[in-house]
Motif scaffolding. Structure first.
Motif, PDB file in Angstrom:
ATOM      1  N   ARG A  34     -35.224  -3.840 -42.970  1.00  0.00           N
ATOM      2  CA  ARG A  34     -36.643  -3.962 -42.639  1.00  0.00           C
ATOM      3  C   ARG A  34     -37.149  -2.798 -41.788  1.00  0.00           C
ATOM      4  O   ARG A  34     -38.311  -2.787 -41.382  1.00  0.00           O
ATOM      5  N   GLY A  35     -36.255  -1.867 -41.481  1.00  0.00           N
ATOM      6  CA  GLY A  35     -36.661  -0.683 -40.729  1.00  0.00           C
ATOM      7  C   GLY A  35     -36.560  -0.814 -39.233  1.00  0.00           C
ATOM      8  O   GLY A  35     -37.026   0.064 -38.494  1.00  0.00           O
ATOM      9  N   ALA A  36     -35.964  -1.895 -38.741  1.00  0.00           N
ATOM     10  CA  ALA A  36     -35.828  -2.063 -37.298  1.00  0.00           C
ATOM     11  C   ALA A  36     -34.797  -1.096 -36.731  1.00  0.00           C
ATOM     12  O   ALA A  36     -33.863  -0.672 -37.429  1.00  0.00           O
ATOM     13  N   ARG A  37     -34.973  -0.736 -35.477  1.00  0.00           N
ATOM     14  CA  ARG A  37     -33.926  -0.061 -34.727  1.00  0.00           C
ATOM     15  C   ARG A  37     -33.066  -1.148 -34.089  1.00  0.00           C
ATOM     16  O   ARG A  37     -33.588  -2.169 -33.656  1.00  0.00           O
ATOM     17  N   LEU A  38     -31.782  -0.903 -34.012  1.00  0.00           N
ATOM     18  CA  LEU A  38     -30.869  -1.987 -33.650  1.00  0.00           C
ATOM     19  C   LEU A  38     -29.937  -1.571 -32.524  1.00  0.00           C
ATOM     20  O   LEU A  38     -29.382  -0.469 -32.529  1.00  0.00           O
ATOM     21  N   ARG A  39     -29.795  -2.474 -31.551  1.00  0.00           N
ATOM     22  CA  ARG A  39     -28.792  -2.296 -30.488  1.00  0.00           C
ATOM     23  C   ARG A  39     -27.873  -3.517 -30.513  1.00  0.00           C
ATOM     24  O   ARG A  39     -28.324  -4.637 -30.243  1.00  0.00           O
ATOM     25  N   GLN A  61     -27.428   1.412 -32.378  1.00  0.00           N
ATOM     26  CA  GLN A  61     -26.768   1.694 -31.105  1.00  0.00           C
ATOM     27  C   GLN A  61     -25.783   0.568 -30.797  1.00  0.00           C
ATOM     28  O   GLN A  61     -25.919  -0.543 -31.310  1.00  0.00           O
ATOM     29  N   PHE A  62     -24.812   0.868 -29.933  1.00  0.00           N
ATOM     30  CA  PHE A  62     -23.829  -0.137 -29.552  1.00  0.00           C
ATOM     31  C   PHE A  62     -23.676  -0.145 -28.031  1.00  0.00           C
ATOM     32  O   PHE A  62     -23.735   0.899 -27.386  1.00  0.00           O
ATOM     33  N   ALA A  63     -23.503  -1.327 -27.473  1.00  0.00           N
ATOM     34  CA  ALA A  63     -23.316  -1.452 -26.031  1.00  0.00           C
ATOM     35  C   ALA A  63     -22.232  -2.490 -25.767  1.00  0.00           C
ATOM     36  O   ALA A  63     -22.243  -3.571 -26.377  1.00  0.00           O
ATOM     37  N   ARG A  64     -21.309  -2.154 -24.877  1.00  0.00           N
ATOM     38  CA  ARG A  64     -20.251  -3.096 -24.487  1.00  0.00           C
ATOM     39  C   ARG A  64     -20.675  -3.790 -23.198  1.00  0.00           C
ATOM     40  O   ARG A  64     -20.804  -3.147 -22.156  1.00  0.00           O
ATOM     41  N   ILE A  65     -20.913  -5.093 -23.286  1.00  0.00           N
ATOM     42  CA  ILE A  65     -21.367  -5.813 -22.091  1.00  0.00           C
ATOM     43  C   ILE A  65     -20.739  -7.198 -22.013  1.00  0.00           C
ATOM     44  O   ILE A  65     -20.246  -7.744 -23.001  1.00  0.00           O
ATOM     45  N   ASP A  66     -20.787  -7.740 -20.808  1.00  0.00           N
ATOM     46  CA  ASP A  66     -20.496  -9.146 -20.542  1.00  0.00           C
ATOM     47  C   ASP A  66     -21.840  -9.776 -20.191  1.00  0.00           C
ATOM     48  O   ASP A  66     -22.452  -9.423 -19.179  1.00  0.00           O
ATOM     49  N   VAL A  67     -22.335 -10.683 -21.038  1.00  0.00           N
ATOM     50  CA  VAL A  67     -23.688 -11.212 -20.847  1.00  0.00           C
ATOM     51  C   VAL A  67     -23.825 -12.065 -19.590  1.00  0.00           C
ATOM     52  O   VAL A  67     -24.939 -12.395 -19.184  1.00  0.00           O
ATOM     53  N   THR A  68     -22.712 -12.430 -18.961  1.00  0.00           N
ATOM     54  CA  THR A  68     -22.794 -13.215 -17.727  1.00  0.00           C
ATOM     55  C   THR A  68     -23.036 -12.328 -16.510  1.00  0.00           C
ATOM     56  O   THR A  68     -23.235 -12.834 -15.404  1.00  0.00           O
ATOM     57  N   GLN A  69     -23.032 -11.002 -16.688  1.00  0.00           N
ATOM     58  CA  GLN A  69     -23.270 -10.068 -15.587  1.00  0.00           C
ATOM     59  C   GLN A  69     -24.700  -9.540 -15.689  1.00  0.00           C
ATOM     60  O   GLN A  69     -25.070  -8.894 -16.680  1.00  0.00           O
TER      61      GLN A  69
END
Length: 318
Positions: A34-39, A61-69
């Motif tokens: 659909r043409g979105a930019r994605l992270r 794009q890619f990001a390494r995270i812990d969503v509890t932080q």
């Protein structure tokens, strides 16, 4: 999307939290188309690196995270136009991940200025449930809507696809063993094709005015029992295994043991069934026509036939 007009998600930055899993990989393909930019933000973003060739330069794009932080979460959501929360688990601190944690994620998305937020829950979410998974799913829905009133909550049924760990697991087992026990043979399921779920989520993201503040139950077009499912998989493989219907007492006893293929909580959820209530809006209201399981079985399960793609499903193999 109206004919001739660009998709509302075109050029928008969509952040997928927990996006490196089964649903996330399929949703990513829908959003990129659909043409979105994605992270893609998760603990293991490398599991989604196969998405790189699907986007243009800089589109993924890619990001390494812990969503509890809180700090890393805020950084991952910076600049987001829309957010999808796919975080979930069957073990560990479920409240921190999909209960109050979901509310913290929604609050962070609101603080980041996101215009749309979709929270992926599950059919069977129940605040009064004795099963922690179902209870925290319901708690998470309430927390999300409190923190981000315009959020859309999507409750999918069991999802299937060519790369799942559900249909393919049974396919491998039936293709390997001449006799197979069936847990909860009368348990009712309403399996949904993962790409239909992805389209529904993307449609909710694209129109938060129409879908915001609502809860949708999304499920497939037919209800099957676990025994029905096993029999249809076996037929698609051209096999006739002995399918042994386990009594509930036996299934419960096995599930209570460590190291078994099903946990006590998973057994409780299976026994309760996984079908839409019919009370809440569903796929049709999200503009999606669900495709049935039978449309895919013969093609996907060829690999488990006795002679693979050279075998005939009509020539029964033991």
């Amino acid at each position: 999307m109206r004919q001739g007009l660009p998709d509302p998600l075109n050029g928008k930055l969509v952040v997928m939290l927990g996006g490196s899993g089964f649903v996330g990989r399929h949703l990513a393909q829908e959003l990129l188309a659909r043409g979105a930019r994605l992270r893609v933000a998760s603990r293991h973003p490398e599991r989604a690196y196969m998405l790189k060739p699907l986007g243009n330069l800089g589109q993924v794009q890619f990001a390494r995270i812990d969503v509890t932080q809180a700090g890393p979460l805020a950084a991952a959501l910076a600049g987001a136009d829309a957010v999808v929360n796919l975080v979930g688990a069957f073990a560990g601190d479920l409240d921190a991940l999909q209960g109050r944690g979901a509310g913290a994620i929604a609050a962070a998305a609101a603080a980041a200025g996101a215009g749309a937020f979709v929270h992926v829950s599950a059919i069977g979410a129940d605040a009064a449930s004795q099963v922690a998974y179902a209870r925290t799913k319901a708690d998470g829905e309430a927390a999300v809507l409190a923190a981000f009133p315009g959020a859309t909550v999507v409750r999918p049924s069991i999802l299937f696809g060519p790369d799942d760990n559900f249909l393919m697991m049974f396919g491998r087992l039936i293709g390997t063993w001449p006799v197979l026990p069936v847990f909860g043979p009368a348990a009712r399921l309403q399996p949904l094709f993962v790409d239909d779920a992805a389209e529904a989520i993307a449609n909710a993201l694209a129109d938060p005015i129409a879908h915001g503040g609502k809860i949708y139950e999304i499920a497939g077009p037919e209800v099957l029992t676990m025994m029905d499912l096993h029999q249809r998989i076996a037929a698609a493989e051209g096999r006739a295994p002995g399918l042994v219907a386990l009594p509930d007492a036996v299934s419960g006893a096995i599930a209570a043991l460590p190291g078994t293929p099903i946990s006590a909580d998973q057994w409780a959820l299976l026994k309760a069934g996984n079908v839409a209530s019919g009370v809440l809006p569903g796929l049709a209201e999200l503009g999606v026509a669900a495709r049935p399981l039978g449309l895919f079985l013969d093609r996907w399960l060829t690999q488990f036939r006795k002679h693979g793609r050279f075998g005939s499903k009509n020539a029964r193999a033991v």
